[in-house]
Design a protein around this motif. Structure first.
Motif, PDB file in Angstrom:
ATOM      1  N   PRO A 165      68.263 106.741   4.959  1.00 27.14           N
ATOM      2  CA  PRO A 165      67.810 107.753   6.045  1.00 27.14           C
ATOM      3  C   PRO A 165      66.482 108.334   5.684  1.00 27.14           C
ATOM      4  O   PRO A 165      65.567 108.674   6.251  1.00 27.14           O
ATOM      5  N   PHE A 166      65.710 107.798   4.158  1.00 28.93           N
ATOM      6  CA  PHE A 166      64.927 108.235   3.738  1.00 28.93           C
ATOM      7  C   PHE A 166      63.514 106.852   3.936  1.00 28.93           C
ATOM      8  O   PHE A 166      62.532 107.293   3.341  1.00 28.93           O
ATOM      9  N   GLU A 167      64.102 105.925   4.485  1.00 32.48           N
ATOM     10  CA  GLU A 167      63.077 104.578   4.631  1.00 32.48           C
ATOM     11  C   GLU A 167      61.996 105.173   5.383  1.00 32.48           C
ATOM     12  O   GLU A 167      62.320 105.422   6.518  1.00 32.48           O
ATOM     13  N   ALA A 168      60.984 104.971   4.849  1.00 31.29           N
ATOM     14  CA  ALA A 168      59.526 104.994   5.611  1.00 31.29           C
ATOM     15  C   ALA A 168      59.232 106.358   6.053  1.00 31.29           C
ATOM     16  O   ALA A 168      58.410 106.878   6.857  1.00 31.29           O
ATOM     17  N   VAL A 169      60.053 107.331   5.278  1.00 34.33           N
ATOM     18  CA  VAL A 169      59.864 108.846   5.554  1.00 34.33           C
ATOM     19  C   VAL A 169      58.974 109.293   4.474  1.00 34.33           C
ATOM     20  O   VAL A 169      59.085 108.998   3.564  1.00 34.33           O
ATOM     21  N   ASP A 170      57.964 110.137   4.719  1.00 35.93           N
ATOM     22  CA  ASP A 170      57.000 110.695   3.757  1.00 35.93           C
ATOM     23  C   ASP A 170      57.541 111.640   2.859  1.00 35.93           C
ATOM     24  O   ASP A 170      58.686 112.204   3.225  1.00 35.93           O
ATOM     25  N   PRO A 171      57.089 111.936   1.628  1.00 36.82           N
ATOM     26  CA  PRO A 171      57.733 112.893   0.822  1.00 36.82           C
ATOM     27  C   PRO A 171      57.918 114.365   1.116  1.00 36.82           C
ATOM     28  O   PRO A 171      58.963 114.790   0.943  1.00 36.82           O
ATOM     29  N   VAL A 172      57.122 114.799   1.907  1.00 39.32           N
ATOM     30  CA  VAL A 172      57.532 116.339   2.327  1.00 39.32           C
ATOM     31  C   VAL A 172      58.613 116.338   3.449  1.00 39.32           C
ATOM     32  O   VAL A 172      59.316 117.079   3.307  1.00 39.32           O
ATOM     33  N   SER A 173      58.592 115.270   4.306  1.00 41.64           N
ATOM     34  CA  SER A 173      59.736 115.391   5.275  1.00 41.64           C
ATOM     35  C   SER A 173      61.039 114.870   4.575  1.00 41.64           C
ATOM     36  O   SER A 173      61.977 115.431   4.843  1.00 41.64           O
ATOM     37  N   ALA A 174      60.840 114.077   3.494  1.00 41.43           N
ATOM     38  CA  ALA A 174      62.094 113.643   2.939  1.00 41.43           C
ATOM     39  C   ALA A 174      62.569 115.023   2.096  1.00 41.43           C
ATOM     40  O   ALA A 174      63.808 115.063   2.064  1.00 41.43           O
ATOM     41  N   ALA A 175      61.811 115.738   1.518  1.00 36.43           N
ATOM     42  CA  ALA A 175      62.309 116.727   0.879  1.00 36.43           C
ATOM     43  C   ALA A 175      63.063 117.853   2.075  1.00 36.43           C
ATOM     44  O   ALA A 175      63.901 118.489   1.750  1.00 36.43           O
TER      45      ALA A 175
END
Length: 254
Positions: A165-175
């Protein structure tokens, strides 16, 4: 519902593609209310296993039970309790983000007003409100991943199965996603997430399974599996294959 019954129970799952055995009799219990990580190298069988666990792929042998109910005996009833983010997301990308989430909710038979409110809530939580009216085909890879996650969440499932689910997702969005999932688990949901990022799994998950070559090499709480090492070191020890760099002696700048 019996709290002692696993959220997901896999028993002897096998899958073969041509002459290649992708999954070798995997058995696994995912406790209810857990945040469960599935880690393994490329080609380990993670995606094949999760696809069989969610009814996207029929196993050659073995059983899948979700909260004690057999997936293949009661596919419609069981799948209603699942939220799935599959590998290689394929979406109706000629819909806008808002339309796609709405469509997912209506397909589940939800009330239109409830779907509308949840769509707005999910768009806001995933920082997609400004892109709600844009076609998904024009989304970045990270935005596409987030809107796909929203379609898996809109019906408030009991079990979430998320492949990378975190692939290609930016750090803020991942948090933000981690916060959403952590709150979901805290209120009784169960999350299964596959990832290549050991540090993320170690920080986020309470249980983990290490999968390689279609086998479960270790499974249990994160502390049990890492056995005093970092999860990454334990993973390398279990999986093997670390290569010597001696042949790259020429790769020096001085």
């Amino acid at each position: 519902m019996d709290s002692g019954v696993p959220a997901l129970a896999l028993r002897g799952l096998w899958k073969k593609f041509g002459d290649t055995i992708a999954v070798h009799g995997i058995s696994l219990d995912v406790p209810r209310g857990s945040f469960y990580g599935v880690v393994g190298p490329n080609g380990a069988g993670k995606t094949t296993t999760l696809s069989m666990a969610t009814g996207l792929l029929r196993p050659d042998a073995g059983t899948v039970a979700v909260h004690g109910r057999d997936l293949w005996s009661e596919p419609d009833a069981v799948k209603r309790t699942l939220g799935v983010l599959p590998d290689g997301v394929r979406l109706f990308d000629r819909l806008t983000g808002a339309q796609l989430i709405t469509y997912a909710g209506l397909l589940r038979g939800m009330d239109r007003d409830v779907v509308a409110q949840r769509t707005d809530d999910l768009l806001a939580a995933l920082d997609l409100t400004d892109a709600a009216g844009r076609l998904v085909v024009d989304y970045s890879a990270g935005m596409t991943k987030k809107v796909a996650l929203a379609t898996a969440l809109v019906h408030a499932p009991e079990l979430l199965v998320l492949d990378e689910p975190f692939e290609a997702v930016d750090p803020v969005s991942a948090a933000n996603i981690r916060d959403i999932l952590t709150a979901y688990v805290r209120t009784g949901g169960t999350v299964i997430v596959s990832s290549h990022v050991m540090d993320l799994v170690q920080r986020m998950c309470d249980h983990v399974a290490v999968v390689a070559a279609g086998h479960v090499l270790a499974a249990g709480t994160v502390d049990e599996v890492r056995a005093g090492d970092s999860l990454e070191d334990r993973f390398v020890e279990l999986v093997g294959g670390r290569q010597s760099t001696e042949g790259l002696a020429w790769l020096r700048t001085s």
